[in-house]
Design a protein around this motif. Structure first.
Motif, mmCIF file in Angstrom:
data_model
loop_
_atom_site.group_PDB
_atom_site.id
_atom_site.type_symbol
_atom_site.label_atom_id
_atom_site.label_comp_id
_atom_site.label_asym_id
_atom_site.label_seq_id
_atom_site.Cartn_x
_atom_site.Cartn_y
_atom_site.Cartn_z
ATOM 1 N N ARG A 20 45.402 44.094 43.994
ATOM 2 C CA ARG A 20 45.039 42.869 44.723
ATOM 3 C C ARG A 20 45.127 41.669 43.788
ATOM 4 O O ARG A 20 45.660 40.620 44.146
ATOM 5 C CB ARG A 20 43.620 43.005 45.267
ATOM 6 N N GLY A 21 44.614 41.811 42.571
ATOM 7 C CA GLY A 21 44.672 40.735 41.592
ATOM 8 C C GLY A 21 46.103 40.364 41.234
ATOM 9 O O GLY A 21 46.439 39.188 41.099
ATOM 10 N N GLN A 22 46.953 41.370 41.102
ATOM 11 C CA GLN A 22 48.364 41.108 40.790
ATOM 12 C C GLN A 22 49.031 40.357 41.940
ATOM 13 O O GLN A 22 49.819 39.437 41.719
ATOM 14 C CB GLN A 22 49.101 42.412 40.513
ATOM 15 N N ALA A 23 48.710 40.737 43.168
ATOM 16 C CA ALA A 23 49.278 40.046 44.328
ATOM 17 C C ALA A 23 48.841 38.581 44.356
ATOM 18 O O ALA A 23 49.658 37.680 44.621
ATOM 19 C CB ALA A 23 48.870 40.753 45.624
ATOM 20 N N VAL A 24 47.566 38.323 44.063
ATOM 21 C CA VAL A 24 47.073 36.941 44.016
ATOM 22 C C VAL A 24 47.777 36.189 42.885
ATOM 23 O O VAL A 24 48.246 35.061 43.074
ATOM 24 C CB VAL A 24 45.539 36.901 43.828
ATOM 25 N N TYR A 25 47.870 36.811 41.717
ATOM 26 C CA TYR A 25 48.524 36.164 40.572
ATOM 27 C C TYR A 25 49.970 35.816 40.928
ATOM 28 O O TYR A 25 50.418 34.688 40.712
ATOM 29 C CB TYR A 25 48.482 37.071 39.335
ATOM 30 N N ASN A 26 50.697 36.778 41.488
ATOM 31 C CA ASN A 26 52.105 36.557 41.815
ATOM 32 C C ASN A 26 52.293 35.525 42.917
ATOM 33 O O ASN A 26 53.313 34.838 42.957
ATOM 34 C CB ASN A 26 52.787 37.868 42.196
ATOM 35 N N GLY A 27 51.324 35.390 43.796
ATOM 36 C CA GLY A 27 51.428 34.435 44.886
ATOM 37 C C GLY A 27 50.907 33.051 44.567
ATOM 38 O O GLY A 27 51.287 32.081 45.229
ATOM 39 N N THR A 28 50.031 32.945 43.570
ATOM 40 C CA THR A 28 49.367 31.660 43.310
ATOM 41 C C THR A 28 49.510 31.180 41.872
ATOM 42 O O THR A 28 49.800 30.012 41.640
ATOM 43 C CB THR A 28 47.869 31.767 43.660
ATOM 44 N N CYS A 29 49.333 32.053 40.913
ATOM 45 C CA CYS A 29 49.197 31.651 39.510
ATOM 46 C C CYS A 29 50.510 31.640 38.728
ATOM 47 O O CYS A 29 50.662 30.897 37.760
ATOM 48 C CB CYS A 29 48.224 32.583 38.790
ATOM 49 N N ILE A 30 51.438 32.474 39.144
ATOM 50 C CA ILE A 30 52.657 32.707 38.381
ATOM 51 C C ILE A 30 53.499 31.444 38.200
ATOM 52 O O ILE A 30 54.179 31.293 37.183
ATOM 53 C CB ILE A 30 53.475 33.847 39.019
ATOM 54 N N ALA A 31 53.448 30.535 39.169
ATOM 55 C CA ALA A 31 54.273 29.332 39.093
ATOM 56 C C ALA A 31 53.974 28.516 37.831
ATOM 57 O O ALA A 31 54.890 27.968 37.217
ATOM 58 C CB ALA A 31 54.059 28.472 40.341
ATOM 59 N N CYS A 32 52.732 28.453 37.432
ATOM 60 C CA CYS A 32 52.361 27.688 36.228
ATOM 61 C C CYS A 32 52.168 28.565 34.999
ATOM 62 O O CYS A 32 52.565 28.195 33.899
ATOM 63 C CB CYS A 32 51.078 26.899 36.484
ATOM 64 N N ASP A 57 33.588 34.000 28.938
ATOM 65 C CA ASP A 57 32.742 34.720 29.878
ATOM 66 C C ASP A 57 33.285 34.644 31.307
ATOM 67 O O ASP A 57 33.825 33.605 31.719
ATOM 68 C CB ASP A 57 31.334 34.121 29.814
ATOM 69 N N ASP A 58 33.145 35.723 32.054
ATOM 70 C CA ASP A 58 33.606 35.771 33.445
ATOM 71 C C ASP A 58 33.061 34.613 34.271
ATOM 72 O O ASP A 58 33.799 33.993 35.036
ATOM 73 C CB ASP A 58 33.178 37.077 34.120
ATOM 74 N N ALA A 59 31.774 34.325 34.152
ATOM 75 C CA ALA A 59 31.155 33.271 34.968
ATOM 76 C C ALA A 59 31.818 31.921 34.713
ATOM 77 O O ALA A 59 32.066 31.157 35.653
ATOM 78 C CB ALA A 59 29.655 33.195 34.697
ATOM 79 N N VAL A 60 32.124 31.622 33.466
ATOM 80 C CA VAL A 60 32.784 30.354 33.109
ATOM 81 C C VAL A 60 34.177 30.309 33.730
ATOM 82 O O VAL A 60 34.565 29.325 34.364
ATOM 83 C CB VAL A 60 32.861 30.193 31.574
ATOM 84 N N LEU A 61 34.930 31.386 33.554
ATOM 85 C CA LEU A 61 36.301 31.409 34.062
ATOM 86 C C LEU A 61 36.345 31.393 35.584
ATOM 87 O O LEU A 61 37.169 30.676 36.175
ATOM 88 C CB LEU A 61 37.041 32.631 33.514
ATOM 89 N N LEU A 62 35.463 32.130 36.229
ATOM 90 C CA LEU A 62 35.439 32.138 37.692
ATOM 91 C C LEU A 62 35.068 30.758 38.242
ATOM 92 O O LEU A 62 35.644 30.316 39.246
ATOM 93 C CB LEU A 62 34.480 33.211 38.214
ATOM 94 N N ARG A 63 34.136 30.069 37.591
ATOM 95 C CA ARG A 63 33.768 28.708 38.023
ATOM 96 C C ARG A 63 34.964 27.771 37.876
ATOM 97 O O ARG A 63 35.275 26.983 38.769
ATOM 98 C CB ARG A 63 32.570 28.194 37.230
ATOM 99 N N THR A 88 39.407 33.874 48.250
ATOM 100 C CA THR A 88 37.975 34.173 48.321
ATOM 101 C C THR A 88 37.435 34.438 46.910
ATOM 102 O O THR A 88 38.204 34.591 45.957
ATOM 103 C CB THR A 88 37.735 35.417 49.182
ATOM 104 N N ASP A 89 36.118 34.538 46.812
ATOM 105 C CA ASP A 89 35.511 34.906 45.530
ATOM 106 C C ASP A 89 36.006 36.275 45.073
ATOM 107 O O ASP A 89 36.245 36.497 43.887
ATOM 108 C CB ASP A 89 33.981 34.920 45.634
ATOM 109 N N ALA A 90 36.193 37.193 46.027
ATOM 110 C CA ALA A 90 36.702 38.524 45.683
ATOM 111 C C ALA A 90 38.132 38.432 45.148
ATOM 112 O O ALA A 90 38.500 39.154 44.217
ATOM 113 C CB ALA A 90 36.637 39.450 46.899
ATOM 114 N N ASP A 91 38.941 37.547 45.720
ATOM 115 C CA ASP A 91 40.300 37.347 45.220
ATOM 116 C C ASP A 91 40.271 36.821 43.782
ATOM 117 O O ASP A 91 41.039 37.276 42.935
ATOM 118 C CB ASP A 91 41.066 36.338 46.085
ATOM 119 N N LEU A 92 39.392 35.864 43.524
ATOM 120 C CA LEU A 92 39.289 35.291 42.176
ATOM 121 C C LEU A 92 38.826 36.342 41.176
ATOM 122 O O LEU A 92 39.363 36.418 40.057
ATOM 123 C CB LEU A 92 38.355 34.081 42.173
#
Length: 114
Positions: A20-32, A57-63, A88-92
């Protein structure tokens, strides 16, 4: 014979979350951030390495992922949710786990786990 540390096996739930994380990365993050996490545009931070951005820390990065963030000294700012308000938060959480798994390890270990 080399002294290699065995890689821990991932259970089915963890593998689904990484997918799921890879799908989000490939759909949203990969461009940059690029397919290898090193940043495909000037001013985009490199996600690779054991002491880089992902060592925070996870909390810093998720925010920062949820709210958007501009690295000091960078001309680029990451928009909230990478510009995808449907995430969603779960996607992040899943994409953070994927990025840590894919980019935070040393290059030798990363090649063995891909």
């Amino acid at each position: 014979m080399k002294n290699e540390v065995p890689m821990p096996r991932k259970d089915a739930s963890e593998l689904r979350e990484l997918g799921r994380g890879q799908a989000v990365y490939n759909g949203t993050c990969i461009a940059c951030h690029g397919s290898d996490g090193t940043g495909s545009l000037p001013g985009v931070p490199d996600l690779t390495g054991t002491t880089g951005l992902l060592s925070q820390d996870d909390a810093v990065l998720l925010r920062r992922m949820a709210d958007g963030f501009q690295t000091p000294g960078s001309s680029m700012a990451m928009p909230a949710k990478g510009g995808n308000p449907a995430l969603t938060d779960a996607d992040l959480s899943a994409v953070l786990k994927y990025m840590r798994n894919a980019f935070q390890q040393d290059p030798q270990t990363r090649r063995k786990t891909q």
